[in-house]
Scaffold this active site. Structure first.
Site, PDB file in Angstrom:
ATOM      1  N   GLU A   1       0.190   3.557   1.841  1.00 38.25           N
ATOM      2  CA  GLU A   1       0.301   4.063   3.141  1.00 38.25           C
ATOM      3  C   GLU A   1       1.816   3.978   3.676  1.00 38.25           C
ATOM      4  O   GLU A   1       2.416   4.438   4.593  1.00 38.25           O
ATOM      5  CB  GLU A   1      -0.479   3.408   4.087  1.00 38.25           C
ATOM      6  CG  GLU A   1      -1.577   3.881   4.321  1.00 38.25           C
ATOM      7  CD  GLU A   1      -2.136   5.145   4.923  1.00 38.25           C
ATOM      8  OE1 GLU A   1      -1.231   5.273   5.944  1.00 38.25           O
ATOM      9  OE2 GLU A   1      -2.470   6.163   4.234  1.00 38.25           O
TER      10      GLU A   1
ATOM     11  N   TYR B   1      -1.191   0.559  10.988  1.00 40.19           N
ATOM     12  CA  TYR B   1      -1.544  -0.162   9.634  1.00 40.19           C
ATOM     13  C   TYR B   1      -0.411  -0.048   8.586  1.00 40.19           C
ATOM     14  O   TYR B   1       0.052  -1.052   8.240  1.00 40.19           O
ATOM     15  CB  TYR B   1      -2.608   0.556   9.050  1.00 40.19           C
ATOM     16  CG  TYR B   1      -2.913  -0.020   7.544  1.00 40.19           C
ATOM     17  CD1 TYR B   1      -3.847  -1.030   7.367  1.00 40.19           C
ATOM     18  CD2 TYR B   1      -2.478   0.957   6.650  1.00 40.19           C
ATOM     19  CE1 TYR B   1      -4.208  -1.167   5.877  1.00 40.19           C
ATOM     20  CE2 TYR B   1      -2.682   0.538   5.247  1.00 40.19           C
ATOM     21  CZ  TYR B   1      -3.718  -0.584   4.969  1.00 40.19           C
ATOM     22  OH  TYR B   1      -3.919  -1.224   3.781  1.00 40.19           O
TER      23      TYR B   1
ATOM     24  N   LYS C   1       2.020  -3.112   7.127  1.00 44.23           N
ATOM     25  CA  LYS C   1       2.160  -3.470   5.794  1.00 44.23           C
ATOM     26  C   LYS C   1       3.318  -3.507   5.055  1.00 44.23           C
ATOM     27  O   LYS C   1       3.822  -4.063   4.301  1.00 44.23           O
ATOM     28  CB  LYS C   1       1.117  -2.438   4.965  1.00 44.23           C
ATOM     29  CG  LYS C   1      -0.301  -2.728   5.106  1.00 44.23           C
ATOM     30  CD  LYS C   1      -0.840  -3.888   4.128  1.00 44.23           C
ATOM     31  CE  LYS C   1      -2.126  -4.183   3.892  1.00 44.23           C
ATOM     32  NZ  LYS C   1      -2.554  -5.233   2.790  1.00 44.23           N
TER      33      LYS C   1
ATOM     34  N   THR D   1       0.595  -1.159  -0.018  1.00 40.60           N
ATOM     35  CA  THR D   1      -0.071   0.046   0.044  1.00 40.60           C
ATOM     36  C   THR D   1       0.611   1.150   0.030  1.00 40.60           C
ATOM     37  O   THR D   1       1.950   1.252   0.403  1.00 40.60           O
ATOM     38  CB  THR D   1      -1.091   0.072   1.519  1.00 40.60           C
ATOM     39  OG1 THR D   1      -1.398   1.489   1.476  1.00 40.60           O
ATOM     40  CG2 THR D   1      -0.131  -0.457   2.638  1.00 40.60           C
TER      41      THR D   1
HETATM   42  N1  GDD Z   1     -12.292   7.270   6.718  1.00 40.01           N
HETATM   43  C1  GDD Z   1     -12.326   8.685   6.944  1.00 40.01           C
HETATM   44  N2  GDD Z   1     -13.541   8.979   7.725  1.00 40.01           N
HETATM   45  N3  GDD Z   1     -11.281   9.377   6.591  1.00 40.01           N
HETATM   46  C2  GDD Z   1     -11.458  10.445   6.864  1.00 40.01           C
HETATM   47  C3  GDD Z   1     -12.509  11.278   7.493  1.00 40.01           C
HETATM   48  C4  GDD Z   1     -13.580  10.265   7.824  1.00 40.01           C
HETATM   49  O1  GDD Z   1     -14.479  10.555   8.566  1.00 40.01           O
HETATM   50  N4  GDD Z   1     -12.398  12.572   7.402  1.00 40.01           N
HETATM   51  C5  GDD Z   1     -11.381  12.846   6.880  1.00 40.01           C
HETATM   52  N5  GDD Z   1     -10.750  11.747   6.492  1.00 40.01           N
HETATM   53  C6  GDD Z   1      -9.276  11.595   5.762  1.00 40.01           C
HETATM   54  C7  GDD Z   1      -8.347  10.856   6.549  1.00 40.01           C
HETATM   55  O2  GDD Z   1      -7.800  11.392   7.488  1.00 40.01           O
HETATM   56  C8  GDD Z   1      -7.548  10.465   5.331  1.00 40.01           C
HETATM   57  O3  GDD Z   1      -6.640  11.467   5.131  1.00 40.01           O
HETATM   58  C9  GDD Z   1      -8.163  10.336   3.940  1.00 40.01           C
HETATM   59  O4  GDD Z   1      -9.572  11.004   4.435  1.00 40.01           O
HETATM   60  C10 GDD Z   1      -8.683   9.157   3.522  1.00 40.01           C
HETATM   61  O5  GDD Z   1      -8.995   8.170   4.391  1.00 40.01           O
HETATM   62  P1  GDD Z   1      -9.518   6.602   4.419  1.00 40.01           P
HETATM   63  O6  GDD Z   1     -10.554   6.680   3.191  1.00 40.01           O
HETATM   64  O7  GDD Z   1      -9.835   5.947   5.462  1.00 40.01           O
HETATM   65  O8  GDD Z   1      -8.240   5.994   3.529  1.00 40.01           O
HETATM   66  P2  GDD Z   1      -6.848   5.867   3.693  1.00 40.01           P
HETATM   67  O9  GDD Z   1      -6.057   6.666   2.778  1.00 40.01           O
HETATM   68  O10 GDD Z   1      -6.491   6.130   5.355  1.00 40.01           O
HETATM   69  O11 GDD Z   1      -6.373   4.445   3.269  1.00 40.01           O
HETATM   70  C11 GDD Z   1      -6.948   3.631   2.115  1.00 40.01           C
HETATM   71  O12 GDD Z   1      -6.017   3.744   1.423  1.00 40.01           O
HETATM   72  C12 GDD Z   1      -4.684   3.018   1.462  1.00 40.01           C
HETATM   73  C13 GDD Z   1      -3.751   3.279   0.397  1.00 40.01           C
HETATM   74  O13 GDD Z   1      -3.265   4.482   0.410  1.00 40.01           O
HETATM   75  C14 GDD Z   1      -7.458   2.093   2.580  1.00 40.01           C
HETATM   76  O14 GDD Z   1      -7.899   1.547   1.369  1.00 40.01           O
HETATM   77  C15 GDD Z   1      -5.917   1.568   3.076  1.00 40.01           C
HETATM   78  O15 GDD Z   1      -6.496  -0.026   3.293  1.00 40.01           O
HETATM   79  C16 GDD Z   1      -5.058   1.345   1.734  1.00 40.01           C
HETATM   80  O16 GDD Z   1      -3.929   0.955   2.142  1.00 40.01           O
END
Ligand code: GDD
Length: 349
Positions: A144, A166, A170, A142
């Site tokens: 991340e 996380y 990973k 990922t």
């Molecule tokens: N989930 C979530 N909920 N995220 C929020 C919110 C909320 O209410 N408000 C703001 N965010 C911001 C998070 O702080 C982060 O910066 C961004 O939105 C994306 O959050 P997520 O959609 O939860 O995804 P992620 O980037 O943390 O992780 C996803 O992508 C990764 C690859 O880069 C997931 O799919 C991981 O499993 C994957 O590895």
């Protein structure tokens, strides 16, 4: 024992995949893709009192698809799954996939996202020794792992700097995959995938939370969406494009690691603009509340990837852009929530 696809002739090479995490967004899109390509597909799912098959219910009756119970936390269950499916390819997509929760359950996240990969690699190694079969292995790494982004855009050679339990777990999965490739000559690849979304995305992730939220606002089911940090940037692609990249990695002559990304990063605010525009709202400020509960102890501010290597070697390119993807996700959520709204109104009668 694995069955054979009835239409397979003696000269055709048997194509059989075992997918861990099959009920998730990526797992279900990958299963669809491989079934279309004529694979026999086995999907590993955890035993739960009620399996969550909302993404895979359509596969239950498919003649070339089989669910197997197993768990990345249970070594023997993985060997059993390999013996049962006799796969030519294993896609390890199962994980505690929500970054936000990884601070609440860091140990479980490490156990599944890190040691779970080791367990699968060990199971494959043992299976290969027992059967003399060769199995190709895909590990869902990922973006991340780049976390704080030492280089922007990040590519395969960019140093890692994970910012969550996380991401750290990973990173172990990524390195142990590389190590088993180098130690035992296994055909083991990591796909370093930047964010990718679809209408099958879990509701806790920000994109789906937004597309679900705006459609509920449109239908009068909710009056706002509660979110955390609106200023982070993500490189968002469409998941069906990305599972194709996973498959392509395992079709190469040599195993290697690849970044998959669009090369463009947008903020959560820009995502909100696009989603609200789909329901005819241009100023969404009254409909979005910031809630500290959704802020993270350490944030990844920007993720943007460079997929030049995948473009050159795999001939891979994303097909669906962000605006098109938001359109698809909002349309699907509108359909789903319209049914929900109808059901609610009927139950109130
Ligand atoms: N989930 C979530 N909920 N995220 C929020 C919110 C909320 O209410 N408000 C703001 N965010 C911001 C998070 O702080 C982060 O910066 C961004 O939105 C994306 O959050 P997520 O959609 O939860 O995804 P992620 O980037 O943390 O992780 C996803 O992508 C990764 C690859 O880069 C997931 O799919 C991981 O499993 C994957 O590895």
């Amino acid at each position: 024992m694995a069955g054979t696809i009835s239409s397979m002739t003696n000269t055709q090479v048997r194509k059989c995949a075992l997918i861990t995490g099959v009920n998730g967004m990526d797992g279900s899109h990958l299963a669809d893709l491989l079934l279309e390509k004529g694979y026999e597909v086995y999907g590993l799912e955890r035993r739960t009192s009620k399996p969550n098959r909302s993404n895979t219910a359509h596969l239950e009756a498919h003649p070339n698809f089989t669910f197997i119970i197993g768990d990345l936390g249970d070594q023997n269950s993985l060997l059993r799954a390999l013996n049962q499916s006799e796969p030519t390819e294993v896609y390890n997509l199962a994980a505690q996939s929500f970054v936000g929760s990884s601070w609440m359950i860091p140990e479980q996240t490490g156990n599944i996202n890190g040691l779970g990969v080791l367990r699968m690699l060990e199971a494959i190694r043992e299976y290969q020794e027992n059967t003399s079969e060769n199995v190709k292995f895909y590990q869902a790494a990922t973006s991340e792992m780049f976390g704080k982004m030492v280089e922007n855009p990040a590519k395969e050679t960019t140093p890692f700097y994970p910012r969550s339990p996380y991401g750290v777990a990973k990173l172990y999965g990524y390195w142990i995959t590389k190590n088993y490739r180098e130690s035992y000559g296994m055909f083991a690849c990591s796909g370093i995938l930047f964010n990718h979304e679809s209408e099958r995305r879990g509701i806790e992730f920000v994109t789906r939370k937004i597309t679900d939220g705006v459609t509920k606002i449109k239908l009068g089911l909710e009056d706002h969406i509660s979110l955390g940090n609106l200023d982070s940037y993500r490189d968002w692609g469409y998941a069906p494009d990305y599972v194709e990249g996973m498959w392509l990695m395992l079709q190469q002559d040599e195993p290697d690691d690849f970044v998959l990304a669009t090369g463009d990063a947008y903020s959560i605010r820009e995502f909100l603009d696009l989603a609200f525009k789909e329901i005819g709202i241009t100023d969404w400020s009254d409909y979005v509340k910031q809630d500290p509960r959704f802020m993270r102890p350490a944030e990844v501010d920007v993720l943007r990837g460079d997929a030049t290597k995948a473009q050159k070697i795999l001939n891979w390119k994303p097909k669906v852009n962000l605006a098109e993807m938001v359109k698809i996700m909002v349309a699907e959520d509108l359909k789903r929530n319209t049914i929900l709204s109808y059901q609610l109104s009927r139950s109130e009668e």
